[in-house]
Design a protein around this motif. Structure first.
Motif, short mmCIF file in Angstrom:
data_model
loop_
_atom_site.label_atom_id
_atom_site.label_comp_id
_atom_site.label_asym_id
_atom_site.label_seq_id
_atom_site.Cartn_x
_atom_site.Cartn_y
_atom_site.Cartn_z
N ARG A 41 -2.07 9.86 -7.20
CA ARG A 41 -1.92 10.24 -5.79
C ARG A 41 -1.39 9.06 -4.99
O ARG A 41 -1.89 7.94 -5.09
N CYS A 42 -0.36 9.30 -4.20
CA CYS A 42 0.25 8.29 -3.35
C CYS A 42 0.83 7.12 -4.14
O CYS A 42 0.90 5.98 -3.66
N ASP A 95 -2.57 9.14 3.92
CA ASP A 95 -1.17 9.08 4.31
C ASP A 95 -0.42 8.27 3.24
O ASP A 95 -0.49 7.04 3.20
N CYS A 96 0.30 8.97 2.37
CA CYS A 96 0.93 8.29 1.23
C CYS A 96 1.97 7.27 1.67
O CYS A 96 2.17 6.24 0.99
N TRP A 139 0.16 4.03 2.20
CA TRP A 139 -0.27 3.42 0.95
C TRP A 139 0.91 2.79 0.22
O TRP A 139 0.79 1.70 -0.36
N GLN A 140 2.03 3.45 0.24
CA GLN A 140 3.21 2.88 -0.42
C GLN A 140 3.70 1.63 0.31
O GLN A 140 4.12 0.65 -0.32
#
Length: 520
Positions: free
Chosen positions: A329-330, A469-470, A473-474
């Motif tokens: 995930r993310c 909120d991906c 995170w990225q």
């Protein structure tokens, strides 16, 4: 071929002599249809899930214990296990505990039992080593809800991907085990579909199916296709394990390198329970050569990920390009440009940072030779040896520490005898406790990484909305790799394979789902 069924299992482990490889005829079941033998390349340590995080112990725990939440093997989403409903945020969690759960001794498992487990995990005199990765560290509170059947947790600090982390948290122990923790060294006190029948310390573990069980993962219950007994055998090497399965003395093999499954003959049923990132960790402590970002960047540029994968896994592994696997995930996989370029790029980086190279090729800075203490902290030995050769040939005075097992772990945590470590970690979520927070021994951050900009970015991602909120995170991961804090090398997937049983489903939290194993 992976039928989802349920009924019973028993495990047995023993040190076995190496057999001649049988590669011609498919194996037959190692025993009667109601018995299943799983061979594991590791040594069992304890029946205490809160303190035994090793592979072999966790595999055995899979059959004996349950967790608050399970994991859907297809989607990775949380599903019911001991809890029938739940609400989880980065700061708190609420669980409704299923009614009618009983322990292997017949006693009831209640919400109060859950709270006792959670409180024990953060005992200040002996905190669980797994509490940081599961609950964000010490400082959370746990209480029984007003209805007497629910549990509320308030985290001491925001927890990233909290629902997933709780699904990965240690299994729950029954009250009898909590009353006498010392007994967990030799006895199991769980709610799982199997009970411990016989144990030969360190090698053989035989389990038998329970009479009643209907609170399994996603509501699963016992069924007539499950084995009545399961034997887990602890063995020395993948070669021994593969030979035993091919000769019919074991039914299934746990293989840390999934590529080894091709060496098992017959029509295989396989599950891939977990993925891990092999990475180079750099010691950031003052006084170590790798406290210098230029040296970390140069080493990252020098080590070719494709070549490392070929050396370690003969190409079966996947090149890692972020902190997590591409399916996590993310995940930032494919979104980040990691250092590369080989010896030429590394040379340019070092020269620009004031390093010099002698006519013999040896590197130094300010008159001091660059000396690297490399430790194999759980990675493949062949990989560590290849990296040592690469660094030495480039001009670094490189010594390989060949400690293994608990000795290597102790050295990593102490942080005083190594500069570069080849190690690994689970790839399902960012390993925040390994790359931020308190340095070991106070925390799990054994590299003593302290990237202030990354820490701020993580807190922003954690506290924005529901913490999922991906994009944020990225962005945090991009900031992290700007400092060459560590160098991800290869993604490997463990595989459990059987030519004689349908293994059903497996996940990173449960390895095999016992209720999904079925006779062919």
């Amino acid at each position: 071929m992976n039928a989802t069924t349920r009924r019973g299992v028993a495990l047995l482990a023993s040190g076995a002599t190496i057999l001649a490889l049988t590669a011609c005829t498919p194996a037959t079941s190692s025993s009667a249809d109601d018995s299943f033998t799983l061979a594991v390349p590791a040594t069992f340590t304890s029946f205490d899930p809160a303190y035994a995080g090793d592979l072999a112990s966790r595999v055995v725990h899979t059959f004996l214990y349950d967790k608050l939440l399970g994991e859907d093997p297809e989607t990775g989403e949380a599903v019911s296990n001991l809890a029938t409903s739940w609400t989880v945020t980065p700061t708190s969690a609420h669980f409704e505990i299923a009614d009618g759960i009983t322990c292997s001794d017949g006693s009831a498992f209640t919400a109060e039992t859950v709270v006792r487990n959670l409180e024990r995990m953060q005992d200040p005199e002996k905190p669980s080593p797994l509490v940081g990765s599961s609950f964000g560290g010490l400082g959370y509170t746990a209480s029984v809800g007003e209805n007497g059947t629910s549990v509320d947790i308030e985290f001491g600090s925001p927890v990233a991907f909290a629902e997933r982390k709780i699904a990965e948290a240690p299994s729950m122990v029954c009250d009898a085990g909590l009353d006498d923790p010392a007994a967990l060294e030799t006895e199991a006190f769980g709610t799982g579909p199997y009970t411990l029948k016989k144990a030969s310390t360190g090698s053989n573990y035989e389990l038998e199916i329970r009479d009643e069980y209907d609170w399994g993962i996603d509501g699963a219950s016992l069924n007539d296709e499950m084995p009545a007994t399961v034997t887990v055998r602890m063995l020395d090497s993948p070669d021994t394990i593969i030979n035993l399965v091919n000769s019919g003395e074991a039914d299934a093999a746990y293989l840390s390198d999934g590529g080894d499954a091709s060496r098992i003959t017959g029509d295989l049923s396989t599950v891939t329970p977990s993925a891990a990132v092999s990475a180079l960790f750099f010691n950031h402590r003052a006084g170590t050569p790798t406290a210098d970002v230029a040296l970390r960047q140069a080493i990252s540029e020098l080590v070719d990920r494709e070549e490392f994968s070929q050396v370690v896994s003969q190409g079966a592994g996947t090149v890692a390009d972020s902190l997590t696997s591409s399916g996590a995930r993310c995940s930032a996989s494919g979104e980040i440009e990691l250092p590369s370029g080989g010896a030429d790029a590394a040379t340019d980086t070092l020269l620009a940072a004031g390093y010099t190279q002698s006519d013999s090729g040896a590197w130094s800075k300010d008159g001091a030779p660059v000396a690297i203490r490399l430790i194999n902290g759980g990675g493949e030995v062949v990989g560590a040896e290849w990296i040592q050769s690469l660094l030495s040939d480039f001009g670094f005075d490189t010594v390989l520490d060949t400690q293994t097992g608990n000795d290597a772990v102790a050295a990593l945590l102490a942080g005083t005898t190594w500069d570069v470590a080849l190690s690994g970690y689970a790839a399902a979520t960012p390993p925040l406790s390994l790359v931020s927070g308190a340095a070991s021994p106070e925390g799990r951050n054994f590299s003593a990484i302290d990237n202030a900009d990354y820490n701020v970015a993580v807190q922003t991602a954690l506290t924005t909305g529901d913490g999922a909120d991906c994009g944020l995170w990225q962005e945090s991961e991009e900031i992290f790799f700007e400092g060459s804090e560590l160098s991800p090398l290869m993604l490997t997937e463990a595989t459990i394979a059987s030519p004689t049983w349908d293994l059903g489903a497996g996940t990173s939290t449960f390895f095999l789902i016992p209720t999904s194993i079925s006779a062919r």
